[in-house]
Write a protein that holds these residues in place. Structure first.
Motif, PDB file in Angstrom:
ATOM      1  N   GLU A   1       7.651   3.440  12.437  1.00  0.00           N
ATOM      2  CA  GLU A   1       6.399   2.708  12.263  1.00  0.00           C
ATOM      3  C   GLU A   1       6.505   1.563  11.264  1.00  0.00           C
ATOM      4  N   ALA A   2       7.582   1.539  10.490  1.00  0.00           N
ATOM      5  CA  ALA A   2       7.703   0.535   9.426  1.00  0.00           C
ATOM      6  C   ALA A   2       7.880  -0.861  10.001  1.00  0.00           C
ATOM      7  N   GLU A   3       7.220  -1.827   9.366  1.00  0.00           N
ATOM      8  CA  GLU A   3       7.396  -3.207   9.747  1.00  0.00           C
ATOM      9  C   GLU A   3       8.655  -3.756   9.090  1.00  0.00           C
ATOM     10  N   ASP A   4       9.143  -4.850   9.600  1.00  0.00           N
ATOM     11  CA  ASP A   4      10.363  -5.456   9.082  1.00  0.00           C
ATOM     12  C   ASP A   4      10.064  -6.129   7.746  1.00  0.00           C
ATOM     13  N   SER A   5      10.213  -5.395   6.644  1.00  0.00           N
ATOM     14  CA  SER A   5       9.936  -5.932   5.315  1.00  0.00           C
ATOM     15  C   SER A   5      11.010  -5.458   4.352  1.00  0.00           C
ATOM     16  N   LEU A   6      11.113  -6.129   3.218  1.00  0.00           N
ATOM     17  CA  LEU A   6      12.131  -5.791   2.240  1.00  0.00           C
ATOM     18  C   LEU A   6      11.834  -4.467   1.549  1.00  0.00           C
ATOM     19  N   CYS A   7      10.569  -4.148   1.385  1.00  0.00           N
ATOM     20  CA  CYS A   7      10.185  -2.906   0.711  1.00  0.00           C
ATOM     21  C   CYS A   7       9.007  -2.279   1.426  1.00  0.00           C
ATOM     22  N   ASN A   8       9.102  -0.972   1.664  1.00  0.00           N
ATOM     23  CA  ASN A   8       8.034  -0.249   2.341  1.00  0.00           C
ATOM     24  C   ASN A   8       7.294   0.615   1.326  1.00  0.00           C
ATOM     25  N   VAL A   9       5.969   0.512   1.299  1.00  0.00           N
ATOM     26  CA  VAL A   9       5.151   1.311   0.386  1.00  0.00           C
ATOM     27  C   VAL A   9       4.504   2.443   1.185  1.00  0.00           C
ATOM     28  N   VAL A  10       4.906   3.678   0.898  1.00  0.00           N
ATOM     29  CA  VAL A  10       4.425   4.852   1.621  1.00  0.00           C
ATOM     30  C   VAL A  10       3.619   5.734   0.676  1.00  0.00           C
ATOM     31  N   ALA A  11       2.410   6.067   1.063  1.00  0.00           N
ATOM     32  CA  ALA A  11       1.541   6.904   0.231  1.00  0.00           C
ATOM     33  C   ALA A  11       1.410   8.295   0.837  1.00  0.00           C
ATOM     34  N   PHE A  12       1.445   9.302  -0.018  1.00  0.00           N
ATOM     35  CA  PHE A  12       1.195  10.686   0.390  1.00  0.00           C
ATOM     36  C   PHE A  12      -0.131  11.113  -0.224  1.00  0.00           C
ATOM     37  N   THR A  13      -1.024  11.628   0.618  1.00  0.00           N
ATOM     38  CA  THR A  13      -2.325  12.043   0.126  1.00  0.00           C
ATOM     39  C   THR A  13      -2.800  13.263   0.902  1.00  0.00           C
ATOM     40  N   SER A  14      -3.971  13.761   0.531  1.00  0.00           N
ATOM     41  CA  SER A  14      -4.578  14.901   1.216  1.00  0.00           C
ATOM     42  C   SER A  14      -6.086  14.689   1.203  1.00  0.00           C
ATOM     43  N   MET A  15      -6.807  15.533   1.905  1.00  0.00           N
ATOM     44  CA  MET A  15      -8.259  15.426   1.887  1.00  0.00           C
ATOM     45  C   MET A  15      -8.838  16.061   0.629  1.00  0.00           C
TER      46      MET A  15
END
Length: 208
Positions: A19-33
């Motif tokens: 799913e990642a776009e072609d970028s130098l750095c990917n910011v991924v967040a982990f969360t919950s309800m």
């Protein structure tokens, strides 16, 4: 490495990569309800796995009120990002480095520095506050590329998730999947479709 938990982390990484776009750095967040559903544990282990593979990874505590990440790792609070923003300490002094994996950790994180941090890392992993207990996620969404939602098996109400995402379309667009925590492996095969991997999962763990 052969545990169900490790396999799930690799599956999460594969989904993020697709799913990642072609970028130098990917910011991924982990969360919950809701709080105490395992998001911090999953975020820490995912970031450590990436860092151990050789990637430049920053794990950022974005859950300022809960600070679960800070408490779990028992790292000193000072110098922190407040000291950096006020000019009392340089940014490198506020970043902690874990031995063995070389994972970098920033406690707590700051959206103001996100643009600069993207230039120094391959991936930034955020431990976000719970969606159902804080409005901070809306303020952070513009700085996030992808979100992994951690839900507690049999304890996170499905209606809570669906209703929240129906009303928060900007957040919903960035959620790439749901990671189920504290799964009962013995019961998992009953919910799997014929031929799916879950149908053949051995009952050797209670965590996914």
């Amino acid at each position: 490495p052969q545990s169900t938990f490790s396999g799930t982390l690799r599956n999460i990484h594969s989904t993020i990569g697709l799913e990642a776009e072609d970028s130098l750095c990917n910011v991924v967040a982990f969360t919950s309800m809701l709080p105490d559903k395992g998001k911090t544990t999953v975020a820490m282990n995912y970031a450590n796995m990436l860092s151990k593979s050789g990637a430049r990874v920053l794990l950022m505590d974005a859950d300022i009120r809960g600070s679960s990440l800070s408490k779990s790792l028992r790292l000193p609070e000072s110098p922190g990002i407040v000291d950096v923003l006020r000019g009392r300490a340089p940014l490198p002094n506020a970043i902690h480095v874990l031995p063995f994996t070389n994972l970098h950790i920033l406690l707590p994180g700051s959206r103001a520095l996100m643009a600069e941090l993207r230039n120094h890392y391959d991936c930034i992993v955020l431990d976000m506050p719970p969606l159902g207990k804080s409005a901070e996620a809306k303020a952070m969404i513009a700085h996030i590329d992808q979100i992994v939602l951690v839900c507690d098996w049999g304890r996170t109400p499905r209606s809570l998730v669906t209703q929240y995402l129906a009303h928060e379309s900007e957040i919903a667009k960035k959620i790439i999947g749901v990671a189920l925590n504290r799964v009962d492996i013995q019961k998992l095969s009953k919910y799997a479709r014929p031929g799916w991997p879950e149908s053949y999962t051995e009952a050797d763990s209670t965590l996914v």
